[in-house]
Design a protein around this motif. Sequence first.
Motif, PDB file in Angstrom:
ATOM      1  N   PHE A   1     -33.905  11.158 -29.926  1.00 48.27           N
ATOM      2  CA  PHE A   1     -32.546  11.523 -29.539  1.00 48.27           C
ATOM      3  C   PHE A   1     -31.601  10.426 -29.986  1.00 48.27           C
ATOM      4  N   THR A   2     -30.329  10.794 -30.166  1.00 48.20           N
ATOM      5  CA  THR A   2     -29.327   9.840 -30.627  1.00 48.20           C
ATOM      6  C   THR A   2     -28.431   9.455 -29.457  1.00 48.20           C
ATOM      7  N   VAL A   3     -27.996   8.214 -29.487  1.00 50.72           N
ATOM      8  CA  VAL A   3     -27.106   7.687 -28.466  1.00 50.72           C
ATOM      9  C   VAL A   3     -25.810   7.306 -29.169  1.00 50.72           C
ATOM     10  N   ASP A   4     -24.717   7.936 -28.750  1.00 50.63           N
ATOM     11  CA  ASP A   4     -23.404   7.652 -29.310  1.00 50.63           C
ATOM     12  C   ASP A   4     -22.709   6.647 -28.388  1.00 50.63           C
ATOM     13  N   GLY A   5     -22.607   5.410 -28.842  1.00 46.66           N
ATOM     14  CA  GLY A   5     -22.043   4.340 -28.028  1.00 46.66           C
ATOM     15  C   GLY A   5     -20.602   4.582 -27.640  1.00 46.66           C
ATOM     16  N   LYS A   6     -19.813   5.102 -28.563  1.00 44.62           N
ATOM     17  CA  LYS A   6     -18.400   5.320 -28.282  1.00 44.62           C
ATOM     18  C   LYS A   6     -18.218   6.366 -27.177  1.00 44.62           C
ATOM     19  N   ARG A   7     -19.015   7.424 -27.217  1.00 41.30           N
ATOM     20  CA  ARG A   7     -18.900   8.470 -26.188  1.00 41.30           C
ATOM     21  C   ARG A   7     -19.285   7.917 -24.815  1.00 41.30           C
ATOM     22  N   ILE A   8     -20.344   7.118 -24.759  1.00 41.27           N
ATOM     23  CA  ILE A   8     -20.771   6.536 -23.484  1.00 41.27           C
ATOM     24  C   ILE A   8     -19.697   5.611 -22.931  1.00 41.27           C
ATOM     25  N   VAL A   9     -19.113   4.776 -23.790  1.00 43.48           N
ATOM     26  CA  VAL A   9     -18.069   3.856 -23.336  1.00 43.48           C
ATOM     27  C   VAL A   9     -16.839   4.639 -22.888  1.00 43.48           C
ATOM     28  N   ASN A  10     -16.484   5.704 -23.585  1.00 39.05           N
ATOM     29  CA  ASN A  10     -15.332   6.510 -23.170  1.00 39.05           C
ATOM     30  C   ASN A  10     -15.572   7.163 -21.803  1.00 39.05           C
ATOM     31  N   ILE A  11     -16.794   7.602 -21.552  1.00 37.66           N
ATOM     32  CA  ILE A  11     -17.119   8.177 -20.240  1.00 37.66           C
ATOM     33  C   ILE A  11     -17.000   7.103 -19.157  1.00 37.66           C
ATOM     34  N   ILE A  12     -17.487   5.904 -19.440  1.00 36.95           N
ATOM     35  CA  ILE A  12     -17.386   4.807 -18.476  1.00 36.95           C
ATOM     36  C   ILE A  12     -15.930   4.465 -18.210  1.00 36.95           C
ATOM     37  N   ILE A  13     -15.110   4.458 -19.247  1.00 37.04           N
ATOM     38  CA  ILE A  13     -13.680   4.176 -19.076  1.00 37.04           C
ATOM     39  C   ILE A  13     -13.037   5.238 -18.190  1.00 37.04           C
ATOM     40  N   MET A  14     -13.346   6.508 -18.433  1.00 41.90           N
ATOM     41  CA  MET A  14     -12.769   7.576 -17.610  1.00 41.90           C
ATOM     42  C   MET A  14     -13.202   7.444 -16.154  1.00 41.90           C
ATOM     43  N   LEU A  15     -14.467   7.129 -15.917  1.00 39.97           N
ATOM     44  CA  LEU A  15     -14.932   6.951 -14.538  1.00 39.97           C
ATOM     45  C   LEU A  15     -14.232   5.778 -13.859  1.00 39.97           C
ATOM     46  N   ASN A  16     -13.994   4.699 -14.608  1.00 36.37           N
ATOM     47  CA  ASN A  16     -13.270   3.553 -14.057  1.00 36.37           C
ATOM     48  C   ASN A  16     -11.824   3.904 -13.739  1.00 36.37           C
ATOM     49  N   ILE A  17     -11.198   4.715 -14.572  1.00 37.75           N
ATOM     50  CA  ILE A  17      -9.823   5.127 -14.292  1.00 37.75           C
ATOM     51  C   ILE A  17      -9.770   5.976 -13.027  1.00 37.75           C
ATOM     52  N   VAL A  18     -10.724   6.886 -12.878  1.00 35.55           N
ATOM     53  CA  VAL A  18     -10.775   7.694 -11.652  1.00 35.55           C
ATOM     54  C   VAL A  18     -10.985   6.791 -10.440  1.00 35.55           C
ATOM     55  N   LEU A  19     -11.879   5.819 -10.559  1.00 35.91           N
ATOM     56  CA  LEU A  19     -12.104   4.874  -9.476  1.00 35.91           C
ATOM     57  C   LEU A  19     -10.833   4.090  -9.163  1.00 35.91           C
ATOM     58  N   ALA A  20     -10.095   3.686 -10.180  1.00 35.93           N
ATOM     59  CA  ALA A  20      -8.844   2.957  -9.968  1.00 35.93           C
ATOM     60  C   ALA A  20      -7.839   3.817  -9.213  1.00 35.93           C
ATOM     61  N   TRP A  21      -7.736   5.099  -9.535  1.00 38.22           N
ATOM     62  CA  TRP A  21      -6.818   5.987  -8.823  1.00 38.22           C
ATOM     63  C   TRP A  21      -7.225   6.137  -7.365  1.00 38.22           C
ATOM     64  N   ILE A  22      -8.519   6.255  -7.116  1.00 40.41           N
ATOM     65  CA  ILE A  22      -8.993   6.380  -5.730  1.00 40.41           C
ATOM     66  C   ILE A  22      -8.688   5.110  -4.948  1.00 40.41           C
TER      67      ILE A  22
END
Length: 174
Positions: free
Chosen positions: A134-155
């Motif tokens: 399987f392939t791991v796309d680093g940019k997609r994983i980092v973008n998901i982490i960034i989005m989760l952090n933004i949601v956490l920041a809003w909370i």
Amino acid sequence: MKKISTELEEKLLDYLDGNLSDAEVRKLEEALQQSDILQARFEELRKLDQTLVAFSIEQPSRNFTDRVMLHLHQRPASSSWSIRNAIFLLAGILVAVGAAAWLASAGIFDSTTTINLQQSDLPKTFIPEGTPSFTVDGKRIVNIIIMLNIVLAWIVLDRTILRPYFHRRMESGT
């Protein structure tokens, strides 16, 4: 272990409490000598009784009710975080999001990696034949982490800064 009847168990409890007549005591003691199951249950109940007797019931102070009633009208202490701690937490989250976004935009995570479990050094007993790679796309994983952090920041912003601020404004009437 066989169960004994509820009536017999109540007799054992009455025996431990001393609530049986002399005739009932003799009859129960004879039954105890004849039955191993009854003896085992009696020992369990006796040990439990000794444990319960060893503990004393704590009594509140005499003026406990008066003190509670005196302070009943007071507002309880706030259990929320202080605004200073909330701002530090929010700033830390935003710094992490900013650093991750800057690294992602700089192309640090642009590469994709293919992971093939067949080429690993693990024993073949753990990895069956025909395991797909399987392939791991680093940019997609980092973008998901960034989005989760933004949601956490809003909370965090909502729970620790905005709600207390507007709650205090609503209570003060301004």
